[in-house]
Design an enzyme around this catalytic site. Sequence first.
Site, PDB file in Angstrom:
ATOM      1  CE  LYS A 106     -24.121 -58.285 -15.663  1.00 63.64           C
ATOM      2  NZ  LYS A 106     -23.312 -58.347 -14.444  1.00 63.64           N
ATOM      3  CB  SER A 238     -27.294 -52.234  -2.154  1.00 65.64           C
ATOM      4  OG  SER A 238     -27.381 -53.143  -3.234  1.00 65.64           O
ATOM      5  CD  GLU A 294     -21.738 -49.300 -14.403  1.00 66.14           C
ATOM      6  OE1 GLU A 294     -21.634 -50.454 -14.848  1.00 66.14           O
ATOM      7  OE2 GLU A 294     -21.412 -48.999 -13.241  1.00 66.14           O
ATOM      8  CG  ASP A 305     -23.244 -54.872 -15.807  1.00 65.35           C
ATOM      9  OD1 ASP A 305     -23.406 -55.741 -16.691  1.00 65.35           O
ATOM     10  OD2 ASP A 305     -22.445 -54.995 -14.873  1.00 65.35           O
TER      11      ASP A 305
END
Length: 539
Positions: A106, A238, A294, A305
Amino acid sequence: MATVQPKETLGVEPTHNGELTNGSSTLRSLPIGNGRNASLPEPIPKSAENAQNTSLNPRCDIPHLLDGSLQDGINGYSSLKSRSGVLDRKSSSPMMPAFMTSAPGKIIVFGEHAVVYGKAAMAASISLRSYLLVTALSKSRRTITLKFPDISLDHTWHIDDLPWSTFAHPSKKKFYYDLITSLDPDLVEAMQPHITTVSPKVPLKARKIHQAAASCFLYLFLSLGSQEFPACIYTLRSTLPIGAGLGSSASVSVCISSALLLQIRTLAGPHPDQPHEESDLQIERINRWAFVGELCIHGNPSGVDNTVAAYGKAVIFKREDYGKSPHVRLIGNFPELPLLLVNTRNVRSTAVEVAKVAALKNTQPIVTGLILEAIDKITESAHELLSAPGFDKFDHDSLKAIGALLNMNHGLLVTLGVSHPRLERIRELVDTVGCGWTKLTGAGGGGCTITLVRPGAKAEELKDLETQLEAENFERFETTLGGRGIGVLWPAVFKNGTEKEGGEEINQDKFLNAEGREGVERLVGVSGHQNREGWKFWR
């Protein structure tokens, strides 16, 4: 101790009657529907909510070769014999096929720093994503392995050694439908001996990253699973840079949350004819547990997020009272826009930049207050423009209006003192070429810029800009703003638009050997691949 408030939903805004809004429709609590996609595991019926959901779907049985490094031992030690000293039993087939989950990163589009003072901010997903491959091992195996090669994390736990009795105690046990807004200190303490053994010999900075990732996974695994959970390898790759303010940890948390919820058969779909409200319920279930991840990593996350990573598209985020949950409104009709993301590679501290603004507000309260108010109005104006029926993402005038707001927002952030020479240099290079509108994103002081690419920008202009950015050691990403959220590839096979039975299977070797971000994107990427069938989304 964690509090459970089932009538609230983290990440979406409660209405006056306790229901939840996504900006265009109301989300109501409803029973879990039966999955209509035969390739996905069926969810456990609503009547079984209070049972411990541990068994996997036995219908799918695709054998996988064991990863060679795991056969060599646990965390570097030989494992020819089982923990009882007896030779391991003959391998048997795993209980499920390999599958994948994926979630986006994001950016803050408008409103950074003003959001600290109760103003609105707009955050949106980007097409840079995390990808998690889950590979089941044979029934005789009793290990769980994390392989995150992009950060050099490789760790294995024996399932039977983990603190199941603490997590399963009636006073502590949580279920997949619970809302958890804080970590239970007793559970965190019980987990610590299994976290401190993660990467003990690597440098401190890398060790902190490894142990934070391990904490995120293990807390969710112990909360959602049970001691009968099958052995698996969780491999993560990623295309998101770490520590650049792009929500990489939330992206990983959403991947882990969705994978575990799929394994315990508590998600319905995704499938094309799934009712909208049912789809939102599945995403919110993922979002709740991603927030718990998180909490493990950041301690006091805002929740924005993981909400963007789960739902995709964009949100308006506002937190007027830090003693209460923030208001997060989903923008479901947010258009996908071409974006150039540039990383300064300059180390920055969010705390330092926030302190700068606080000091300025203390010495110049009236002027600083007006600047923050102006940033808030920019965010509101951008939301109105992007949501208007006449907005056309291919129209120059539509994007020029958004670009003007980006420029104004950046100018006000410069006035607050949170820019950096490297950020201004990127703006100078983009303005010289004339290919778009640029602002810093996030806390500033380094980090990244975003550039909304001008319609009709010439290829040679963009190439010249790329050359200049590389020459000055900037890291450049071509991405899309406002794309999809959590996705599932079950099983981990792409049809690739052919009539042949089966397809291209994504296994451990292929996934681990994909070279860099480009290699990962080519192998399993969600977007930009014609004739590739497989990824499915709730939204």
